[in-house]
Design a protein around this motif. Sequence first.
Motif, PDB file in Angstrom:
ATOM      1  N   PHE A  70     -29.067  18.278  -4.473  1.00 23.42           N
ATOM      2  CA  PHE A  70     -30.487  17.965  -4.443  1.00 23.42           C
ATOM      3  C   PHE A  70     -30.736  16.747  -5.317  1.00 23.42           C
ATOM      4  CE2 PHE A  70     -30.042  20.407  -8.282  1.00 23.42           C
ATOM      5  CZ  PHE A  70     -30.924  19.818  -9.160  1.00 23.42           C
ATOM      6  N   ALA A  71     -31.877  16.145  -5.130  1.00 17.76           N
ATOM      7  CA  ALA A  71     -32.306  15.061  -6.015  1.00 17.76           C
ATOM      8  C   ALA A  71     -33.794  15.220  -6.259  1.00 17.76           C
ATOM      9  CB  ALA A  71     -32.026  13.696  -5.392  1.00 17.76           C
ATOM     10  N   LEU A  72     -34.199  14.994  -7.481  1.00 16.10           N
ATOM     11  CA  LEU A  72     -35.605  14.892  -7.811  1.00 16.10           C
ATOM     12  C   LEU A  72     -35.979  13.424  -7.665  1.00 16.10           C
ATOM     13  CD1 LEU A  72     -35.331  17.082 -10.988  1.00 16.10           C
ATOM     14  CD2 LEU A  72     -36.443  17.751  -8.858  1.00 16.10           C
ATOM     15  N   ALA A  73     -37.236  13.138  -7.425  1.00 17.61           N
ATOM     16  CA  ALA A  73     -37.642  11.741  -7.260  1.00 17.61           C
ATOM     17  C   ALA A  73     -38.815  11.415  -8.159  1.00 17.61           C
ATOM     18  CB  ALA A  73     -38.000  11.455  -5.808  1.00 17.61           C
ATOM     19  N   HIS A  74     -38.785  10.220  -8.685  1.00 19.81           N
ATOM     20  CA  HIS A  74     -39.890   9.668  -9.459  1.00 19.81           C
ATOM     21  C   HIS A  74     -40.267   8.362  -8.770  1.00 19.81           C
ATOM     22  CE1 HIS A  74     -42.354   8.743 -12.987  1.00 19.81           C
ATOM     23  NE2 HIS A  74     -41.939   7.503 -12.819  1.00 19.81           N
ATOM     24  N   ASN A  75     -41.420   8.362  -8.111  1.00 20.38           N
ATOM     25  CA  ASN A  75     -41.872   7.159  -7.424  1.00 20.38           C
ATOM     26  C   ASN A  75     -42.717   6.307  -8.350  1.00 20.38           C
ATOM     27  OD1 ASN A  75     -41.023   8.899  -5.143  1.00 20.38           O
ATOM     28  ND2 ASN A  75     -41.798   7.181  -3.956  1.00 20.38           N
ATOM     29  N   VAL A  76     -42.566   5.007  -8.208  1.00 19.07           N
ATOM     30  CA  VAL A  76     -43.332   4.046  -8.993  1.00 19.07           C
ATOM     31  C   VAL A  76     -44.209   3.216  -8.054  1.00 19.07           C
ATOM     32  CG1 VAL A  76     -41.671   3.973 -10.901  1.00 19.07           C
ATOM     33  CG2 VAL A  76     -41.401   2.397  -8.972  1.00 19.07           C
ATOM     34  N   ALA A  77     -45.192   2.533  -8.628  1.00 25.81           N
ATOM     35  CA  ALA A  77     -46.190   1.830  -7.840  1.00 25.81           C
ATOM     36  C   ALA A  77     -45.737   0.469  -7.317  1.00 25.81           C
ATOM     37  CB  ALA A  77     -47.470   1.661  -8.669  1.00 25.81           C
ATOM     38  N   ALA A  78     -44.674  -0.086  -7.891  1.00 27.70           N
ATOM     39  CA  ALA A  78     -44.247  -1.426  -7.478  1.00 27.70           C
ATOM     40  C   ALA A  78     -42.724  -1.528  -7.505  1.00 27.70           C
ATOM     41  CB  ALA A  78     -44.841  -2.491  -8.406  1.00 27.70           C
ATOM     42  N   TRP A 124     -39.505   3.021  -5.115  1.00 22.36           N
ATOM     43  CA  TRP A 124     -40.763   2.435  -4.640  1.00 22.36           C
ATOM     44  C   TRP A 124     -40.718   2.548  -3.128  1.00 22.36           C
ATOM     45  CZ3 TRP A 124     -41.073  -2.096  -1.570  1.00 22.36           C
ATOM     46  CH2 TRP A 124     -42.386  -2.434  -1.209  1.00 22.36           C
ATOM     47  N   ASN A 125     -41.731   3.169  -2.566  1.00 21.60           N
ATOM     48  CA  ASN A 125     -41.805   3.349  -1.125  1.00 21.60           C
ATOM     49  C   ASN A 125     -43.154   2.814  -0.661  1.00 21.60           C
ATOM     50  OD1 ASN A 125     -42.268   4.387   1.500  1.00 21.60           O
ATOM     51  ND2 ASN A 125     -40.879   6.083   1.120  1.00 21.60           N
ATOM     52  N   PRO A 126     -43.159   1.763   0.166  1.00 19.33           N
ATOM     53  CA  PRO A 126     -44.430   1.189   0.599  1.00 19.33           C
ATOM     54  C   PRO A 126     -45.246   2.145   1.475  1.00 19.33           C
ATOM     55  CG  PRO A 126     -42.610   0.193   1.799  1.00 19.33           C
ATOM     56  CD  PRO A 126     -42.013   1.060   0.735  1.00 19.33           C
ATOM     57  N   GLY A 127     -44.626   3.219   1.973  1.00 21.49           N
ATOM     58  CA  GLY A 127     -45.338   4.193   2.777  1.00 21.49           C
ATOM     59  C   GLY A 127     -45.999   5.294   1.967  1.00 21.49           C
ATOM     60  N   PHE A 128     -45.787   5.308   0.656  1.00 21.27           N
ATOM     61  CA  PHE A 128     -46.395   6.301  -0.223  1.00 21.27           C
ATOM     62  C   PHE A 128     -47.483   5.620  -1.041  1.00 21.27           C
ATOM     63  CE2 PHE A 128     -42.512   9.323  -0.936  1.00 21.27           C
ATOM     64  CZ  PHE A 128     -42.436   9.558   0.422  1.00 21.27           C
ATOM     65  N   THR A 129     -48.551   6.330  -1.301  1.00 23.30           N
ATOM     66  CA  THR A 129     -49.558   5.828  -2.238  1.00 23.30           C
ATOM     67  C   THR A 129     -49.519   6.709  -3.483  1.00 23.30           C
ATOM     68  OG1 THR A 129     -51.294   7.190  -1.230  1.00 23.30           O
ATOM     69  CG2 THR A 129     -51.063   4.927  -0.426  1.00 23.30           C
ATOM     70  N   ILE A 130     -49.839   6.123  -4.620  1.00 18.80           N
ATOM     71  CA  ILE A 130     -49.878   6.840  -5.892  1.00 18.80           C
ATOM     72  C   ILE A 130     -51.267   6.626  -6.472  1.00 18.80           C
ATOM     73  CG2 ILE A 130     -48.861   7.083  -8.186  1.00 18.80           C
ATOM     74  CD1 ILE A 130     -46.296   5.807  -7.052  1.00 18.80           C
ATOM     75  N   ASP A 131     -52.006   7.720  -6.691  1.00 16.75           N
ATOM     76  CA  ASP A 131     -53.364   7.568  -7.222  1.00 16.75           C
ATOM     77  C   ASP A 131     -53.325   7.375  -8.738  1.00 16.75           C
ATOM     78  OD1 ASP A 131     -53.211  10.118  -8.468  1.00 16.75           O
ATOM     79  OD2 ASP A 131     -54.379  11.098  -6.896  1.00 16.75           O
ATOM     80  N   ASP A 132     -54.491   7.223  -9.344  1.00 22.18           N
ATOM     81  CA  ASP A 132     -54.581   6.959 -10.781  1.00 22.18           C
ATOM     82  C   ASP A 132     -54.043   8.106 -11.644  1.00 22.18           C
ATOM     83  OD1 ASP A 132     -55.673   4.489 -10.263  1.00 22.18           O
ATOM     84  OD2 ASP A 132     -57.753   5.151 -10.530  1.00 22.18           O
ATOM     85  N   GLU A 133     -53.963   9.308 -11.092  1.00 27.25           N
ATOM     86  CA  GLU A 133     -53.432  10.450 -11.833  1.00 27.25           C
ATOM     87  C   GLU A 133     -51.947  10.667 -11.552  1.00 27.25           C
ATOM     88  OE1 GLU A 133     -56.016  13.706 -10.899  1.00 27.25           O
ATOM     89  OE2 GLU A 133     -57.614  12.902 -12.145  1.00 27.25           O
ATOM     90  N   GLY A 134     -51.329   9.759 -10.769  1.00 21.80           N
ATOM     91  CA  GLY A 134     -49.904   9.837 -10.494  1.00 21.80           C
ATOM     92  C   GLY A 134     -49.539  10.707  -9.316  1.00 21.80           C
ATOM     93  N   ARG A 135     -50.510  11.155  -8.557  1.00 22.41           N
ATOM     94  CA  ARG A 135     -50.215  11.986  -7.385  1.00 22.41           C
ATOM     95  C   ARG A 135     -49.731  11.104  -6.237  1.00 22.41           C
ATOM     96  NH1 ARG A 135     -54.660  14.488  -9.645  1.00 22.41           N
ATOM     97  NH2 ARG A 135     -54.243  16.618 -10.295  1.00 22.41           N
ATOM     98  N   VAL A 136     -48.611  11.497  -5.671  1.00 28.05           N
ATOM     99  CA  VAL A 136     -48.011  10.735  -4.573  1.00 28.05           C
ATOM    100  C   VAL A 136     -48.468  11.347  -3.249  1.00 28.05           C
ATOM    101  CG1 VAL A 136     -45.830  10.058  -3.504  1.00 28.05           C
ATOM    102  CG2 VAL A 136     -46.020  10.158  -5.996  1.00 28.05           C
ATOM    103  N   ARG A 137     -48.857  10.477  -2.339  1.00 26.96           N
ATOM    104  CA  ARG A 137     -49.267  10.916  -0.997  1.00 26.96           C
ATOM    105  C   ARG A 137     -48.383  10.254   0.029  1.00 26.96           C
ATOM    106  NH1 ARG A 137     -52.179  15.151  -2.011  1.00 26.96           N
ATOM    107  NH2 ARG A 137     -54.024  14.770  -3.210  1.00 26.96           N
ATOM    108  N   PHE A 138     -47.888  11.075   0.946  1.00 24.57           N
ATOM    109  CA  PHE A 138     -47.089  10.573   2.053  1.00 24.57           C
ATOM    110  C   PHE A 138     -48.034  10.047   3.120  1.00 24.57           C
ATOM    111  CE2 PHE A 138     -44.883  10.842   6.061  1.00 24.57           C
ATOM    112  CZ  PHE A 138     -43.613  10.369   5.744  1.00 24.57           C
ATOM    113  N   GLY A 139     -47.759   8.879   3.605  1.00 30.41           N
ATOM    114  CA  GLY A 139     -48.577   8.322   4.672  1.00 30.41           C
ATOM    115  C   GLY A 139     -48.083   6.957   5.043  1.00 30.41           C
ATOM    116  N   LEU A 140     -47.710   6.793   6.270  1.00 30.40           N
ATOM    117  CA  LEU A 140     -47.189   5.509   6.731  1.00 30.40           C
ATOM    118  C   LEU A 140     -48.239   4.719   7.450  1.00 30.40           C
ATOM    119  CD1 LEU A 140     -43.726   6.785   7.972  1.00 30.40           C
ATOM    120  CD2 LEU A 140     -44.240   5.625   5.855  1.00 30.40           C
TER     121      LEU A 140
END
Length: 140
Positions: A70-78, A124-140
Motif C-alpha cells: 500500500f501507499a499513503l499519499a500526500h498531495n500538494v497544490a503545485a 501533484w495531480n492537476p485533476g485534484f483540487t485542494i481547498d483551504d483546509e487541505g481537503r482533496v477532491r477528485f475531479g477531472l
Amino acid sequence: MMQQVSVITLGTTDLARSRRFYGDGFGWTPVFENEEIIFYQMNGLVLGTFLKAALEQDMNRAGLEQRGAFALAHNVAARAMVAPLMERLVAAGGALLRPADAPSHGGFRGYVADPDEHAWEIAWNPGFTIDDEGRVRFGL
C-alpha cells in the motif's frame, strides 16, 4: 453508510524517530502523544503512529509486518512543491524510494518511505483540487 476513513494507524518500532519524520519532514504537530502513540489531526481524519508491540497487543494480533502493499499519499497544490517536500522528508529520516518524475498518466510524483518503511507518495495531480483546509477532491 458514509464513505469515510476516520483514523489511520501506522505501526512503528521507534516513536521518537517516527515523530521526527512527521514533525520535521511534513511539519505536522501532534494533538496527543504518550509513550506508545502519537496522533496528528489531519483534514478530516486522524493519523496515529503506534509502537508496533502495543499495536499488536491492542489488535490481539502478533507478528505484524512492517512492509505492506500500500501507499499513503500526500498531495500538494503545485508541481514545484513535490521535490522540496521529498527532500525535507529524507532529511528527517525518510528514505527515497522513487525520485519525483512525471508519470505517463499525468501529474508529478515521487515516493519516500518513513523510518518504518511505510511508503508515502508525494504528488501533484492537476485533476485534484485542494481547498483551504487541505481537503482533496477528485475531479477531472
